[in-house]
Write an enzyme that holds these catalytic residues in place. Structure first.
Site, PDB file in Angstrom:
ATOM      1  N   ASP A 196       0.816  -1.216   0.000  1.00 20.51           N
ATOM      2  CA  ASP A 196       0.000   0.000   0.000  1.00 20.51           C
ATOM      3  C   ASP A 196       0.849   1.264   0.000  1.00 20.51           C
ATOM      4  O   ASP A 196       0.469   2.282   0.587  1.00 20.51           O
ATOM      5  CB  ASP A 196      -1.036  -0.019   1.131  1.00 20.51           C
ATOM      6  CG  ASP A 196      -0.421   0.186   2.508  1.00 20.51           C
ATOM      7  OD1 ASP A 196       0.791  -0.077   2.666  1.00 20.51           O
ATOM      8  OD2 ASP A 196      -1.153   0.618   3.414  1.00 20.51           O
ATOM      9  N   ASP A 225       7.054   0.119   2.432  1.00 23.04           N
ATOM     10  CA  ASP A 225       6.584  -0.798   1.383  1.00 23.04           C
ATOM     11  C   ASP A 225       7.562  -0.794   0.204  1.00 23.04           C
ATOM     12  O   ASP A 225       7.809  -1.841  -0.417  1.00 23.04           O
ATOM     13  CB  ASP A 225       5.195  -0.388   0.879  1.00 23.04           C
ATOM     14  CG  ASP A 225       4.110  -0.474   1.943  1.00 23.04           C
ATOM     15  OD1 ASP A 225       4.101   0.386   2.860  1.00 23.04           O
ATOM     16  OD2 ASP A 225       3.275  -1.409   1.881  1.00 23.04           O
ATOM     17  N   ASP A 265      -2.497   3.470   2.650  1.00 28.86           N
ATOM     18  CA  ASP A 265      -1.542   4.394   3.272  1.00 28.86           C
ATOM     19  C   ASP A 265      -0.723   5.107   2.195  1.00 28.86           C
ATOM     20  O   ASP A 265       0.493   5.239   2.297  1.00 28.86           O
ATOM     21  CB  ASP A 265      -0.623   3.611   4.223  1.00 28.86           C
ATOM     22  CG  ASP A 265       0.090   4.524   5.223  1.00 28.86           C
ATOM     23  OD1 ASP A 265      -0.240   5.711   5.278  1.00 28.86           O
ATOM     24  OD2 ASP A 265       0.970   4.029   5.941  1.00 28.86           O
ATOM     25  N   TRP A 272       0.173  11.087   6.050  1.00 31.57           N
ATOM     26  CA  TRP A 272       0.890   9.840   5.789  1.00 31.57           C
ATOM     27  C   TRP A 272       0.747   9.437   4.331  1.00 31.57           C
ATOM     28  O   TRP A 272       1.713   9.013   3.701  1.00 31.57           O
ATOM     29  CB  TRP A 272       0.351   8.704   6.671  1.00 31.57           C
ATOM     30  CG  TRP A 272       0.581   8.895   8.134  1.00 31.57           C
ATOM     31  CD1 TRP A 272       1.206   9.950   8.749  1.00 31.57           C
ATOM     32  CD2 TRP A 272       0.173   7.991   9.173  1.00 31.57           C
ATOM     33  NE1 TRP A 272       1.205   9.743  10.096  1.00 31.57           N
ATOM     34  CE2 TRP A 272       0.587   8.569  10.394  1.00 31.57           C
ATOM     35  CE3 TRP A 272      -0.487   6.768   9.184  1.00 31.57           C
ATOM     36  CZ2 TRP A 272       0.359   7.937  11.616  1.00 31.57           C
ATOM     37  CZ3 TRP A 272      -0.723   6.147  10.395  1.00 31.57           C
ATOM     38  CH2 TRP A 272      -0.305   6.730  11.604  1.00 31.57           C
ATOM     39  N   THR A 279       1.568  -6.195   2.778  1.00 28.03           N
ATOM     40  CA  THR A 279       2.123  -5.195   3.686  1.00 28.03           C
ATOM     41  C   THR A 279       1.213  -3.974   3.828  1.00 28.03           C
ATOM     42  O   THR A 279       1.655  -2.898   4.202  1.00 28.03           O
ATOM     43  CB  THR A 279       3.529  -4.755   3.226  1.00 28.03           C
ATOM     44  OG1 THR A 279       3.425  -4.211   1.913  1.00 28.03           O
ATOM     45  CG2 THR A 279       4.495  -5.919   3.233  1.00 28.03           C
ATOM     46  N   ASN A 311      -2.997  -1.244   9.667  1.00 27.78           N
ATOM     47  CA  ASN A 311      -3.390  -2.063   8.510  1.00 27.78           C
ATOM     48  C   ASN A 311      -4.669  -2.836   8.810  1.00 27.78           C
ATOM     49  O   ASN A 311      -5.500  -3.049   7.927  1.00 27.78           O
ATOM     50  CB  ASN A 311      -2.276  -3.035   8.118  1.00 27.78           C
ATOM     51  CG  ASN A 311      -1.130  -2.350   7.402  1.00 27.78           C
ATOM     52  OD1 ASN A 311      -1.274  -1.208   6.952  1.00 27.78           O
ATOM     53  ND2 ASN A 311       0.003  -3.033   7.304  1.00 27.78           N
ATOM     54  N   TRP A 345       8.523  -1.915   9.393  1.00 26.46           N
ATOM     55  CA  TRP A 345       7.393  -2.825   9.575  1.00 26.46           C
ATOM     56  C   TRP A 345       7.339  -3.884   8.445  1.00 26.46           C
ATOM     57  O   TRP A 345       7.384  -5.094   8.701  1.00 26.46           O
ATOM     58  CB  TRP A 345       6.076  -2.052   9.517  1.00 26.46           C
ATOM     59  CG  TRP A 345       5.748  -1.073  10.594  1.00 26.46           C
ATOM     60  CD1 TRP A 345       5.270  -1.346  11.844  1.00 26.46           C
ATOM     61  CD2 TRP A 345       5.778   0.367  10.503  1.00 26.46           C
ATOM     62  NE1 TRP A 345       5.008  -0.165  12.527  1.00 26.46           N
ATOM     63  CE2 TRP A 345       5.314   0.888  11.732  1.00 26.46           C
ATOM     64  CE3 TRP A 345       6.166   1.270   9.498  1.00 26.46           C
ATOM     65  CZ2 TRP A 345       5.217   2.261  11.984  1.00 26.46           C
ATOM     66  CZ3 TRP A 345       6.071   2.625   9.756  1.00 26.46           C
ATOM     67  CH2 TRP A 345       5.615   3.109  10.986  1.00 26.46           C
ATOM     68  N   ASP A 346       7.199  -3.349   7.223  1.00 26.65           N
ATOM     69  CA  ASP A 346       6.930  -4.248   6.087  1.00 26.65           C
ATOM     70  C   ASP A 346       8.184  -4.995   5.652  1.00 26.65           C
ATOM     71  O   ASP A 346       8.114  -6.122   5.139  1.00 26.65           O
ATOM     72  CB  ASP A 346       6.386  -3.426   4.920  1.00 26.65           C
ATOM     73  CG  ASP A 346       5.085  -2.716   5.269  1.00 26.65           C
ATOM     74  OD1 ASP A 346       4.495  -3.042   6.323  1.00 26.65           O
ATOM     75  OD2 ASP A 346       4.662  -1.844   4.498  1.00 26.65           O
TER      76      ASP A 346
HETATM   77  O1  AGV Z   1       1.108   0.040  10.904  1.00 29.22           O
HETATM   78  C1  AGV Z   1       2.203  -0.141  10.086  1.00 29.22           C
HETATM   79  C2  AGV Z   1       1.843  -0.059   8.597  1.00 29.22           C
HETATM   80  C3  AGV Z   1       2.955  -0.659   7.752  1.00 29.22           C
HETATM   81  O2  AGV Z   1       2.428  -1.467   6.719  1.00 29.22           O
HETATM   82  N1  AGV Z   1       1.663   1.296   8.024  1.00 29.22           N
HETATM   83  C4  AGV Z   1       3.016   1.752   7.728  1.00 29.22           C
HETATM   84  C5  AGV Z   1       3.747   0.533   7.210  1.00 29.22           C
HETATM   85  O3  AGV Z   1       3.800   0.558   5.796  1.00 29.22           O
HETATM   86  C6  AGV Z   1       0.795   2.236   8.719  1.00 29.22           C
HETATM   87  C7  AGV Z   1       1.438   3.229   9.645  1.00 29.22           C
HETATM   88  C8  AGV Z   1       1.505   3.188  11.025  1.00 29.22           C
HETATM   89  N2  AGV Z   1       2.121   4.309  11.491  1.00 29.22           N
HETATM   90  C9  AGV Z   1       2.460   5.069  10.402  1.00 29.22           C
HETATM   91  C10 AGV Z   1       2.042   4.417   9.241  1.00 29.22           C
HETATM   92  C11 AGV Z   1       3.103   6.316  10.264  1.00 29.22           C
HETATM   93  N3  AGV Z   1       3.513   7.013  11.329  1.00 29.22           N
HETATM   94  N4  AGV Z   1       3.307   6.804   9.032  1.00 29.22           N
HETATM   95  C12 AGV Z   1       2.887   6.131   7.959  1.00 29.22           C
HETATM   96  N5  AGV Z   1       2.250   4.949   8.023  1.00 29.22           N
HETATM   97 CA    CA Z   2       2.444  -0.765   4.349  1.00 37.17          CA
END
Ligand code: AGV
Ligand code: CA
Length: 327
Positions: free
Chosen positions: A13, A18, A43, A82, A136, A185, A260-261
């Site tokens: 995403d 990612d 995202d 984000w 992811t 997610n 994370w991913d």
């Molecule tokens: O919750 C983690 C997920 C992962 O797949 N996403 C970001 C990673 O690609 C969401 C996310 C959580 N916190 C974020 C996220 C942040 N501070 N900024 C951007 N995305």
């Molecule tokens: Ca992601």
């Protein structure tokens, strides 16, 4: 072995991590054969994410890997801030040099005309042997495929390896009317988590419990790993993409950006990093103030949903090793 690379579909995403993950999956063609990439408008802004994905593939000589954008909507949208930030990856000269030489229109033609969720289904159905899906972002595309095509699609999935959920640790959602127990997610499309959780498809979960161990640090970025590897193209690309979020470590030490991913894909490419010994009896919350929560069975609120046994991976922040965790 090198003669038999693992077949993987990458369902992402468009976040900064990612894209590092896409690099990682491309970095060992003898071990991983990427069959296709699907992108969820979660995202990210999907049009930008598709563009960045095509540019990265093109830069590294993978023009033959198909890319498709899903049209599935989410229930709880990601913050616009984000979603917009990966534009800073799209504009990097490192991935735009080659693009301009061959013309932007070539890249646009590589995007599948079929929506990503349907593309994923068709790609699965044409497989002879089951393949791995590295997911992811939210699980919407996977859930769509399972709901619409049932066993015909499920039988073509060897395993879904998903970054998402929070098993024993706090979630990362801070939203009105939510209790903070969910990972983003899962929160974006809680129903999809329920569908996948309660399906027959093997699921390896890489939750916040594991990813909390892998903040993106200056040590990783330039002092140690990528600085010392600056003569290698993939390392320069990965370091450049990570550099977009390095300020988080200084500005928000309590809430840094994580790999994370990338850890999730690493668990597929290096299975001993994340041994899958036992499953965890757990449940997914689909509605209400805890929606998107994934938790071990027996935790408060478990009655609301069915339980499933999923292997969940947790990591040791000191030794940077991961193990399957069972309660
Ligand atoms: O919750 C983690 C997920 C992962 O797949 N996403 C970001 C990673 O690609 C969401 C996310 C959580 N916190 C974020 C996220 C942040 N501070 N900024 C951007 N995305
Ligand atoms: Ca992601």
């Amino acid at each position: 072995g090198s003669s038999n690379p693992q077949k993987i579909i990458f369902d992402h995403d468009g976040g900064i991590d990612d894209f590092v993950t896409l690099l990682l999956l491309l970095s060992k063609p003898e071990a991983v054969r990427l069959l296709g990439v699907t992108i969820l408008d979660a995202d990210c802004y999907a049009a930008v994410a598709a563009n960045t994905t095509l540019k990265l593939l093109h830069t590294l000589g993978f023009d033959d890997i198909p890319v498709a954008v899903s049209s599935l909507p989410g229930k709880n949208p990601f913050p616009d801030l984000w979603r917009g930030s990966p534009l800073s990856v799209d504009v990097q000269p490192l991935i735009n040099n080659v693009t301009q030489a061959s013309g932007g229109e070539d890249l646009a033609r590589q995007l599948s005309l079929v929506p990503g969720q349907e593309f994923l289904a068709q790609l699965l159905l044409t497989q002879v042997e089951p393949v791995t899906i590295v997911a992811t972002g939210p699980l919407s595309n996977v859930a769509y495929v399972l709901q619409k095509y049932g066993a015909a699609a499920a039988s073509k999935i060897r395993e879904v390896v998903w970054m998402g959920g929070a098993m024993w640790v706090e979630g990362n959602v801070q939203a009105p009317a939510h209790d903070g127990s969910a990972e983003w997610n899962a929160f974006w499309d809680p129903e999809a988590v329920g569908v996948v959780w309660n399906s027959s498809v093997p699921l390896l979960v890489v939750p916040l419990d594991a990813t909390n161990a892998v903040p993106v640090t200056p040590e990783l970025l330039y002092r140690r790993v990528f600085g010392l590897q600056s003569q290698y193209r993939y390392s320069v690309l990965a370091g450049t993409i990570w550099s977009r979020v390095i300020t988080w470590v200084y500005e928000r030490p309590l809430m840094p950006y994580y790999a994370w991913d990338t850890l999730t894909a690493a668990c597929v490419m290096k299975p001993d990093l994340c041994p899958r010994t036992e499953g965890v009896q757990s449940y997914a919350v689909v509605t209400g103030p805890s929606q998107g929560r994934t938790a071990p069975a027996g935790a408060a609120g478990a009655a609301a949903a069915g339980t499933a046994t999923v292997p969940a991976v947790a990591c040791d922040a000191v030794n940077l090793t991961c193990t399957a965790t069972a309660s």
